[in-house]
Scaffold this motif. Structure first.
Motif, mmCIF file in Angstrom:
data_model
loop_
_atom_site.group_PDB
_atom_site.id
_atom_site.type_symbol
_atom_site.label_atom_id
_atom_site.label_comp_id
_atom_site.label_asym_id
_atom_site.label_seq_id
_atom_site.Cartn_x
_atom_site.Cartn_y
_atom_site.Cartn_z
ATOM 1 N N ALA A 53 11.110 71.260 13.596
ATOM 2 C CA ALA A 53 9.893 72.042 14.650
ATOM 3 C C ALA A 53 8.934 71.896 13.958
ATOM 4 N N ALA A 54 9.252 72.798 12.475
ATOM 5 C CA ALA A 54 8.180 73.726 12.324
ATOM 6 C C ALA A 54 7.158 72.486 10.990
ATOM 7 N N GLU A 55 8.687 71.085 11.003
ATOM 8 C CA GLU A 55 7.739 70.262 9.683
ATOM 9 C C GLU A 55 6.461 69.105 11.199
ATOM 10 N N GLU A 56 7.432 69.352 12.090
ATOM 11 C CA GLU A 56 6.163 68.375 13.137
ATOM 12 C C GLU A 56 4.983 69.236 13.450
ATOM 13 N N GLY A 57 5.635 70.516 14.000
ATOM 14 C CA GLY A 57 4.560 71.313 14.361
ATOM 15 C C GLY A 57 4.217 71.164 16.164
ATOM 16 N N ARG A 58 5.603 71.392 16.346
ATOM 17 C CA ARG A 58 6.142 71.626 17.579
ATOM 18 C C ARG A 58 6.502 72.628 17.806
ATOM 19 N N LYS A 59 5.866 73.148 19.482
ATOM 20 C CA LYS A 59 6.234 74.691 19.629
ATOM 21 C C LYS A 59 7.896 74.677 19.953
ATOM 22 N N LEU A 60 8.845 75.099 19.493
ATOM 23 C CA LEU A 60 10.248 75.387 19.791
ATOM 24 C C LEU A 60 10.941 76.299 19.834
ATOM 25 N N ASN A 61 11.337 77.492 20.544
ATOM 26 C CA ASN A 61 11.654 78.478 20.864
ATOM 27 C C ASN A 61 13.417 78.369 21.363
ATOM 28 N N ILE A 62 14.623 78.556 20.091
ATOM 29 C CA ILE A 62 15.824 79.029 20.304
ATOM 30 C C ILE A 62 15.844 80.435 20.427
ATOM 31 N N ILE A 63 16.957 79.944 21.802
ATOM 32 C CA ILE A 63 18.120 81.168 22.225
ATOM 33 C C ILE A 63 19.059 80.716 21.497
ATOM 34 N N GLU A 64 19.811 81.951 20.788
ATOM 35 C CA GLU A 64 21.846 81.216 20.248
ATOM 36 C C GLU A 64 22.322 82.332 20.571
ATOM 37 N N SER A 65 23.614 81.718 21.594
ATOM 38 C CA SER A 65 24.621 82.398 21.851
ATOM 39 C C SER A 65 26.066 82.409 21.900
ATOM 40 N N VAL A 66 27.003 82.494 22.493
ATOM 41 C CA VAL A 66 28.072 82.418 22.172
ATOM 42 C C VAL A 66 29.481 82.706 22.934
ATOM 43 N N ILE A 67 29.654 82.022 23.804
ATOM 44 C CA ILE A 67 30.588 82.134 25.104
ATOM 45 C C ILE A 67 32.171 82.466 24.723
ATOM 46 N N GLU A 68 32.486 83.293 25.314
ATOM 47 C CA GLU A 68 34.170 83.170 24.602
ATOM 48 C C GLU A 68 34.746 82.285 24.960
ATOM 49 N N ARG A 69 34.629 81.869 26.277
ATOM 50 C CA ARG A 69 35.189 80.264 27.286
ATOM 51 C C ARG A 69 34.692 80.067 27.468
ATOM 52 N N GLN A 70 34.200 79.286 26.956
ATOM 53 C CA GLN A 70 32.490 78.337 28.094
ATOM 54 C C GLN A 70 33.393 76.586 29.228
ATOM 55 N N CYS A 71 34.862 77.280 28.861
ATOM 56 C CA CYS A 71 35.616 76.527 30.257
ATOM 57 C C CYS A 71 35.504 77.464 31.732
ATOM 58 N N GLU A 72 35.282 78.716 31.277
ATOM 59 C CA GLU A 72 35.810 79.380 32.684
ATOM 60 C C GLU A 72 34.294 79.907 32.930
ATOM 61 N N LYS A 73 34.169 79.088 33.993
ATOM 62 C CA LYS A 73 32.560 80.111 35.016
ATOM 63 C C LYS A 73 32.792 81.137 35.076
ATOM 64 N N GLU A 74 33.485 82.235 34.902
ATOM 65 C CA GLU A 74 33.395 83.379 35.232
ATOM 66 C C GLU A 74 32.597 84.083 34.071
ATOM 67 N N MET A 75 33.088 83.909 32.695
ATOM 68 C CA MET A 75 32.280 83.771 31.355
ATOM 69 C C MET A 75 31.126 83.164 30.994
ATOM 70 N N VAL A 76 30.988 81.771 32.129
ATOM 71 C CA VAL A 76 29.246 80.613 31.634
ATOM 72 C C VAL A 76 28.451 82.234 32.548
ATOM 73 N N GLU A 77 28.457 82.571 33.882
ATOM 74 C CA GLU A 77 28.131 83.328 34.549
ATOM 75 C C GLU A 77 27.554 84.328 33.245
ATOM 76 N N GLU A 78 27.850 84.593 32.973
ATOM 77 C CA GLU A 78 27.962 86.219 32.076
ATOM 78 C C GLU A 78 26.441 85.615 31.173
ATOM 79 N N ILE A 79 26.169 84.947 30.766
ATOM 80 C CA ILE A 79 24.755 84.406 30.028
ATOM 81 C C ILE A 79 23.491 83.690 31.628
ATOM 82 N N ALA A 80 23.931 84.291 32.871
ATOM 83 C CA ALA A 80 22.949 83.423 33.310
ATOM 84 C C ALA A 80 21.638 84.242 33.473
ATOM 85 N N ASP A 81 21.115 85.340 33.060
ATOM 86 C CA ASP A 81 19.768 85.981 32.907
ATOM 87 C C ASP A 81 19.470 85.138 31.294
#
Ligand code: SF4
Ligand code: SF4
Length: 219
Positions: A53-81
């Motif tokens: 993005a910096a090379e192309e002069g493009r605006k890009l904001n990235i948030i990084e996150s890791v869910i314990e198990r992405q295949c479980e809705k209850e755990m996925v809901e933890e990143i709702a905010d």
């Protein structure tokens, strides 16, 4: 476990074109173990995206996150905010993880950063091998715990094919052991060689309902 590998960078870059705020989400289970989508890989991909993005002069904001198990809705809901704050989600989970996030946040575009390849096990450091195709009709009892569906190049249920090379190698790929030689040797060790004479009926693949669903009795 489920084995996956990262998509080529350019493919990922094209998917997020037009989005400014991206959340890169890893999964702490299978894809962490096979070095495809854990915390480290989330960090590496995020850095590459920021750099591009910096090379192309493009605006890009990235948030990084890791869910314990992405295949479980209850755990996925933890990143709702966090998901509410972004324009799109880039999942580094397997195909099930991607779909669980997509189902949980239907209004949000969710893209796959990985290609899910197979179910397998680690052979040695950095190498994973396929061991099951989830055929829905497991025959490992008859084959000494070796799956011919995935380990025989022709998927023969009654082998060997007759073309096995000297040294027990497969005629299709001389680098691979013939699955049916392995099955013979395993059954011999177990004193169950009589099973080699059994004819295994063609699998009724129509019996495998797609999409699969199992309803366990509530305990
Ligand atoms: S026969 Fe092979 S593909 Fe089918 S369920 Fe068993 S291990 Fe998996
Ligand atoms: S040589 Fe063995 S593994 Fe290869 S296709 Fe024939 S039966 Fe299958």
């Amino acid at each position: 476990m489920i084995i996956a590998e990262r998509k080529p960078f350019q493919e990922i870059w094209e998917m997020i074109r037009g989005y400014e705020r991206i959340m890169v989400v890893g999964c702490g289970t299978c894809v962490t173990v096979c070095w495809a989508g854990g915390e480290k890989e989330v960090g590496v991909l995020s850095s590459q995206l920021r750099l591009r993005a910096a090379e192309e002069g493009r605006k890009l904001n990235i948030i990084e996150s890791v869910i314990e198990r992405q295949c479980e809705k209850e755990m996925v809901e933890e990143i709702a905010d966090k998901v509410r704050e972004v324009d799109a989600v880039l999942s580094m989970g397997c195909g099930v993880g991607v779909q669980t996030i997509a189902e949980t946040f239907e209004e949000k575009p969710v893209f796959p950063a990985l290609n899910t390849t197979f179910m397998g096990m680690p052979e040695r450091e950095g190498i994973w091998v396929e061991r099951c195709a989830a055929c829905g009709d497991c025959m490992l009892y008859w084959t000494g715990g070796i799956c011919p569906v995935v380990r025989c190049a022709k998927g023969l249920l009654n082998g060997p094919c007759g073309g096995t090379r000297r040294g027990g190698k497969c005629e299709i790929d001389p680098d691979k052991d013939c699955a049916w030689v392995l099955i013979y040797q395993r059954l011999e060790k177990q004193g169950r060689l009589d099973l080699m004479e059994r004819y295994y009926e063609p699998k009724n693949y129509r019996a495998v309902k797609r999409p699969g669903k199992i309803e366990a009795a509530i305990r």
